[in-house]
Each structure stands twice: as structure tokens, then as C-alpha cells.
Write an enzyme that holds these catalytic residues in place. Structure first.
Site, PDB file in Angstrom:
ATOM      1  CD  GLN A   1      54.042  17.101   1.871  1.00 37.67           C
ATOM      2  OE1 GLN A   1      52.881  17.415   1.658  1.00 37.67           O
ATOM      3  NE2 GLN A   1      54.485  16.748   3.066  1.00 37.67           N
TER       4      GLN A   1
ATOM      5  CB  CYS B   1      47.973  12.729   2.798  1.00 36.07           C
ATOM      6  SG  CYS B   1      46.313  13.344   2.448  1.00 36.07           S
TER       7      CYS B   1
ATOM      8  CE  LYS C   1      53.908  16.907   8.337  1.00 32.65           C
ATOM      9  NZ  LYS C   1      52.547  16.652   7.875  1.00 32.65           N
TER      10      LYS C   1
ATOM     11  CG  ASN D   1      53.453  18.463  12.490  1.00 31.24           C
ATOM     12  OD1 ASN D   1      52.765  17.656  11.868  1.00 31.24           O
ATOM     13  ND2 ASN D   1      53.063  19.687  12.689  1.00 31.24           N
ATOM     14  N   GLY D   2      52.740  18.556  15.525  1.00 31.60           N
ATOM     15  CA  GLY D   2      51.461  18.140  16.097  1.00 31.60           C
ATOM     16  C   GLY D   2      51.088  18.990  17.300  1.00 31.60           C
TER      17      GLY D   2
HETATM   18  C1  LIG Z   1      43.722  21.437   6.140  1.00 31.64           C
HETATM   19  C2  LIG Z   1      44.970  20.644   6.321  1.00 31.64           C
HETATM   20  C3  LIG Z   1      45.793  20.402   5.225  1.00 31.64           C
HETATM   21  C4  LIG Z   1      46.974  19.667   5.362  1.00 31.64           C
HETATM   22  N1  LIG Z   1      47.749  19.451   4.276  1.00 31.64           N
HETATM   23  C5  LIG Z   1      48.925  18.790   4.422  1.00 31.64           C
HETATM   24  C6  LIG Z   1      49.797  18.596   3.311  1.00 31.64           C
HETATM   25  O1  LIG Z   1      49.501  19.002   2.164  1.00 31.64           O
HETATM   26  N2  LIG Z   1      50.975  17.969   3.538  1.00 31.64           N
HETATM   27  C7  LIG Z   1      51.334  17.506   4.787  1.00 31.64           C
HETATM   28  O2  LIG Z   1      52.410  16.962   4.958  1.00 31.64           O
HETATM   29  N3  LIG Z   1      50.524  17.655   5.836  1.00 31.64           N
HETATM   30  C8  LIG Z   1      49.336  18.294   5.673  1.00 31.64           C
HETATM   31  N4  LIG Z   1      48.528  18.457   6.764  1.00 31.64           N
HETATM   32  C9  LIG Z   1      48.985  17.974   8.083  1.00 31.64           C
HETATM   33  C10 LIG Z   1      49.794  19.069   8.763  1.00 31.64           C
HETATM   34  O3  LIG Z   1      50.958  19.364   8.039  1.00 31.64           O
HETATM   35  C11 LIG Z   1      50.219  18.653  10.165  1.00 31.64           C
HETATM   36  O4  LIG Z   1      51.022  17.525  10.078  1.00 31.64           O
HETATM   37  C12 LIG Z   1      49.028  18.365  11.059  1.00 31.64           C
HETATM   38  O5  LIG Z   1      48.014  19.328  10.904  1.00 31.64           O
HETATM   39  C13 LIG Z   1      49.482  18.320  12.512  1.00 31.64           C
HETATM   40  O6  LIG Z   1      50.098  19.520  12.914  1.00 31.64           O
HETATM   41  P1  LIG Z   1      49.284  20.638  13.697  1.00 31.64           P
HETATM   42  O7  LIG Z   1      48.648  19.966  14.890  1.00 31.64           O
HETATM   43  O8  LIG Z   1      50.320  21.669  14.051  1.00 31.64           O
HETATM   44  O9  LIG Z   1      48.258  21.159  12.742  1.00 31.64           O
HETATM   45  C14 LIG Z   1      47.331  19.157   6.628  1.00 31.64           C
HETATM   46  C15 LIG Z   1      46.499  19.398   7.736  1.00 31.64           C
HETATM   47  C16 LIG Z   1      45.337  20.119   7.595  1.00 31.64           C
HETATM   48  C17 LIG Z   1      44.462  20.366   8.796  1.00 31.64           C
END
Ligand SMILES: Cc1cc2nc3c(=O)[nH]c(=O)nc-3n(C[C@H](O)[C@H](O)[C@H](O)COP(=O)(O)O)c2cc1C
Length: 298
Positions: free
Chosen positions: A55, A85, A124, A184-185
Site C-alpha cells: 500500500q 488516511c 482504498k 471494511n469497518g
Molecule cells: C492504528 C491504525 C492504523 C491504520 N493504518 C492504515 C493504513 O496504513 N492503511 C489503510 O488503508 N488503513 C489504515 N487504517 C484503517 C484500517 O485499515 C481500517 O480501514 C479501519 O480501521 C476500519 O476498519 P476496522 O473498523 O475493521 O478497524 C488504520 C487504522 C488504525 C486504527
């Protein structure tokens, strides 16, 4: 995921479910372009992590083209562009989710990358900036620009990570495009993902994997601390092997705290977990935790 999905954690997750696709932490295309050693290390992976997607984030065509070449040479199976992000520094540089407010640039980046590489290119992103009104427009534009897949985090830029994700706008976008869409989420485990998948092609599990690679089990079940113990030790060992004892022990601390969450009797060991400085210390504390929590699970 930044700070989490490094090579040791990805390998741990693959041990739990060898069928998953892994993704690196987000990595700056500008950084790759300038050959920053630290960033190249961040992208490194082992054979067993395939299929693996790199990514990258940025907004500069030249650095995306250079990053594509690096990803190909390193043997990645795909490249994902981060347009989700929300970190202040990232948004201020007009990277990450900021690209959702500049659709022409977002689509130009996708097109440039798709033309520069033979690898599949995915994007993404989030529902949108403060609502999901342009999500379908975004999906169509990304598809036309050459994206091979889109992953949607069902929250907007302004929503924190803990509000419920919205799925309906993602289903609606999918009805209007033909490339694969992943949702996702807030997904807790594979079963939960399958219940939410609707007309989508797959899903991503994020925070639920922290201290819990078992979220990737095909069939979720209660897992005792005793069963988790060898995996936690292996994760610690891999991290120390890859990053050295000083960095490895610092980075494993947050994972250790997450691994022990929810086990009655483990909480009292938190102060020790966040101070570990060697593999031996990690094993000692974990063994003591196992003794403290086990009786409650047998
Ligand atoms: C600590 C942290 C780091 C993350 N780093 C990335 C990242 O590097 N790239 C990305 O696409 N999403 C990143 N995300 C977002 C997650 O990939 C995801 O989209 C988001 O947490 C929602 O999914 P979840 O509810 O299953 O956690 C990050 C989220 C968190 C909490």
C-alpha cells in the site's frame, strides 16, 4: 495498518488462516522514490506472505511510477493506493483521504499507476469527506481510470474509528461498477464479514485483529490463553528477529497488551507488559499470566 501490519504480524495472521491476502502498512511513494532505507525495510516481506499487496500513498505521478517499479522488483502481487488516511500530516500534504476532495488528481494517479505497472492496482478509501454522496461517482471514475479493485472503509473522513460503519452506500456503489469491491469497518471476524458482505466481493478486517489474529479463523470460537501463548511468543520472537531486541521489544508491547485484553487476571500484569526489554522477560511475564488466567478457563 500503520504500526500493526508489519511482516511479523502478517506472518502470524497467515498462520491462523493461510488463505488471507495481506497488505503492508501504508508507505510513502515519495519516500520510496528517494530510496529511504527505512521505507524499503517497511515494505520487506517473506515468501509465505503471498499474496501480498503493497500500500502506497502520495500525490506525485513520478514517485508513483518509481514506486510501481520497486514493488514489481520486490515481488509484490498488487499495489494499493491509500486514499483514506485521515492523519493530519497526511491530509495537510493532500495525500490519503484528501484526494477525495480532488477527484481529477485521484483518478489521474490511478491511471498513471495502472499504466505504469502490470500488477493489479486497487484503491482504498472512505465513504467520502463528510458524507457518502460522491461514493458511486468515485467508484465509476476509479474503474474508468483503470483500478482493478476498490476497498471501502464505511466511515467518512470526519467520523472516528469507533462509530458504526455504513454499508448501504458501499452496496450501492457496487451495483454501479463491475470491478471487485471489498467492504471494511467494524468487522469482528470472518463470520461477521460474511454476514455483512451483501453484494460485495470480500472484506477487510482491521482493528479486530489487534491482539487477535484469530479474527481470521474461518469459524470463530473461544480460544484459551493457553492456546494463544505459543502464537504470542512466536510473534514476539519474529518481531525481535526482524527489528532487533531494542525496537522489537518496544513494538511488541502494544501487541502484548492487546493479546491479554479480556482475560480476567491478566490486567494486573499490564505494567510489566509495557516495560518488557527482552524475549526472556516477555516469556516470563506471559507464563505468569497463563498461570493466573488459566484456572478460569478450565
Ligand atoms: C492504528 C491504525 C492504523 C491504520 N493504518 C492504515 C493504513 O496504513 N492503511 C489503510 O488503508 N488503513 C489504515 N487504517 C484503517 C484500517 O485499515 C481500517 O480501514 C479501519 O480501521 C476500519 O476498519 P476496522 O473498523 O475493521 O478497524 C488504520 C487504522 C488504525 C486504527
Amino acid at each position: 495498518m500503520e504500526g500493526y501490519s508489519d511482516s511479523p504480524f502478517r506472518r502470524i495472521c497467515k498462520r491462523i488462516n493461510p488463505d488471507i491476502i495481506t497488505v503492508t502498512e501504508f508507505t510513502s511513494a515519495d519516500g520510496i522514490y528517494h530510496n529511504a532505507k527505512q521505507l524499503m525495510k517497511k515494505l520487506s516481506f517473506e515468501k509465505e506472505e503471498h499474496p501480498i499487496i503493497a500500500q502506497i500513498f502520495g500525490k506525485n505521478m513520478d514517485t508513483f511510477i518509481a514506486a510501481a517499479k520497486v514493488c514489481e522488483d520486490m515481488g509484490f502481487d498488487g499495489i494499493d493506493i491509500n486514499m483514506g488516511c485521515p492523519a493530519k500530516k497526511v491530509v495537510k500534504s493532500e495525500h490519503g483521504v484528501a484526494l477525495r476532495r480532488n477527484l481529477p488528481l485521484a483518478f489521474k494517479l490511478i491511471e498513471t499507476l495502472a499504466n505504469a505497472t502490470s500488477l493489479p492496482v486497487s484503491v482504498k478509501t472512505r465513504l467520502g469527506w463528510d458524507d457518502a454522496s460522491d461514493l458511486t461517482e468515485f467508484g465509476k471514475g476509479a474503474e474508468n481510470a483503470g483500478a482493478d479493485m476498490i476497498c471501502i472503509h464505511g466511515r467518512t473522513y470526519i467520523e472516528p474509528y469507533n462509530v458504526p460503519a455504513q454499508w448501504e452506500p458501499v452496496y450501492e456503489m457496487k451495483r454501479n461498477i463491475s470491478i471487485p469491491v471489498l467492504g471494511n469497518g467494524g468487522i469482528l471476524n470472518v463470520q461477521d464479514g460474511l454476514e455483512k458482505i451483501g453484494n460485495l466481493d470480500g472484506f477487510l478486517i482491521g482493528q479486530a485483529t489487534f491482539g487477535n489474529p484469530w479474527a481470521f479463523l474461518e469459524k470463530s470460537r473461544e480460544i484459551s490463553f493457553e492456546e494463544k501463548l505459543p502464537i504470542i511468543k512466536l510473534h514476539s520472537q519474529m518481531l525481535i528477529e526482524q527489528k532487533g531486541e531494542y525496537v522489537g521489544t518496544r513494538e511488541i508491547r502494544k501487541h502484548l497488551v492487546s493479546y491479554c485484553r479480556g482475560f480476567p487476571g491478566a490486567k494486573q500484569f499490564r505494567p510489566q507488559l509495557v516495560r518488557v526489554e527482552s524475549y526472556k522477560q516477555i516469556c516470563d511475564v506471559l507464563d505468569r499470566i497463563a498461570e493466573a488466567v488459566e484456572p478460569m478457563f478450565h
